[in-house]
Design a protein around this motif. Sequence first.
Motif, short mmCIF file in Angstrom:
data_model
loop_
_atom_site.label_atom_id
_atom_site.label_comp_id
_atom_site.label_asym_id
_atom_site.label_seq_id
_atom_site.Cartn_x
_atom_site.Cartn_y
_atom_site.Cartn_z
N THR A 143 0.63 10.01 3.51
CA THR A 143 -0.46 10.09 2.55
C THR A 143 0.07 10.59 1.22
OG1 THR A 143 -0.96 12.40 3.09
CG2 THR A 143 -2.09 10.69 4.41
N SER A 144 -0.70 10.40 0.17
CA SER A 144 -0.29 10.89 -1.15
C SER A 144 -0.14 12.41 -1.12
CB SER A 144 -1.27 10.45 -2.23
OG SER A 144 -2.57 10.92 -1.95
N GLU A 145 -0.98 13.10 -0.36
CA GLU A 145 -0.88 14.55 -0.23
C GLU A 145 0.43 14.95 0.44
OE1 GLU A 145 -1.47 18.62 -0.19
OE2 GLU A 145 -2.58 17.11 -1.33
N GLU A 146 0.82 14.22 1.48
CA GLU A 146 2.08 14.51 2.17
C GLU A 146 3.27 14.27 1.25
OE1 GLU A 146 4.13 13.59 6.51
OE2 GLU A 146 2.63 12.20 5.73
N ASP B 238 0.83 -1.20 0.00
CA ASP B 238 0.00 0.00 0.00
C ASP B 238 0.87 1.26 0.00
OD1 ASP B 238 -2.46 1.60 0.45
OD2 ASP B 238 -1.55 1.90 2.45
N LEU B 239 2.03 1.19 0.63
CA LEU B 239 2.95 2.33 0.65
C LEU B 239 3.34 2.72 -0.77
CD1 LEU B 239 4.84 4.36 2.00
CD2 LEU B 239 6.53 2.51 2.23
N THR C 107 2.10 6.13 8.06
CA THR C 107 1.05 7.15 8.04
C THR C 107 1.09 8.08 6.83
OG1 THR C 107 2.42 8.69 9.32
CG2 THR C 107 0.99 7.18 10.57
N ALA D 138 0.72 7.64 -6.08
CA ALA D 138 -0.45 8.52 -6.25
C ALA D 138 -0.06 9.98 -6.01
CB ALA D 138 -1.56 8.10 -5.30
N GLY D 139 0.77 10.24 -5.02
CA GLY D 139 1.21 11.62 -4.76
C GLY D 139 2.13 12.15 -5.84
N SER E 160 1.68 2.34 -3.50
CA SER E 160 0.52 2.97 -4.15
C SER E 160 0.32 4.40 -3.66
CB SER E 160 -0.75 2.16 -3.88
OG SER E 160 -0.60 0.87 -4.37
N ARG E 161 0.47 4.63 -2.35
CA ARG E 161 0.29 5.98 -1.81
C ARG E 161 1.33 6.94 -2.35
NH1 ARG E 161 0.88 5.29 4.13
NH2 ARG E 161 1.45 3.14 3.69
N VAL E 162 2.59 6.48 -2.40
CA VAL E 162 3.66 7.35 -2.90
C VAL E 162 3.45 7.66 -4.38
CG1 VAL E 162 6.14 7.56 -3.29
CG2 VAL E 162 5.30 6.58 -1.14
#
Length: 186
Positions: A141-144, A37-38, A139, A44-45, A40-42
């Motif tokens: 997020t793609s925004e971060e 999942d990490l 923790t 996405a950002g 994917s989050r990265v």
Amino acid sequence: MPAHTFSFRPTTAGPADTAPRTPTVYFTLGTVNNTTDLFSRVLAGLQELPVNVVVTVGESVDPAELGPLPAHVRVERFIPQELLLPRCDLVVSHAGSGTVMGALAHGLPSVLIPVGADQPYNARRCLDLGTAEVLDPLTVTSEEVRTTVSAVLADGAYRRAAERVAEETNTLPGPERTVPLLEQII
């Protein structure tokens, strides 16, 4: 360091690509954790940024599994860092020692997301040297990711700190001097 310690440079950085262009960000989580999942989050950002993104996923992931991505995102299983890093402006990684040393040898700032092993230590050291920002893998997020990468790219202090480390590293003896010393020890 102990008296018997011998520092050396693992690589010599080639000339940097200084032509005006869209910034390029290299993203890797090494060769093992790319299906998390990490990852994917990265990704996405990063894909929301106005930068070229080059991603390596390792042998266990088929780049097609990531689905359609914007044209400015290129995904490969592997690209030799010595070919890629001279064309990059920033590295986003897991803070693995090979990736960190490659980025620093090329004077590149980083955004580091340490997962385990020596990675938290590597990330902390880069943070102390002013060459990177560090994000929490649990923790983030793609925004971060997006805001941190944008901030590090915009703040030249990270790049200058990484270039200072590169200058220091590139004055160390290379393999031509290190190999005979190791042979002598053996």
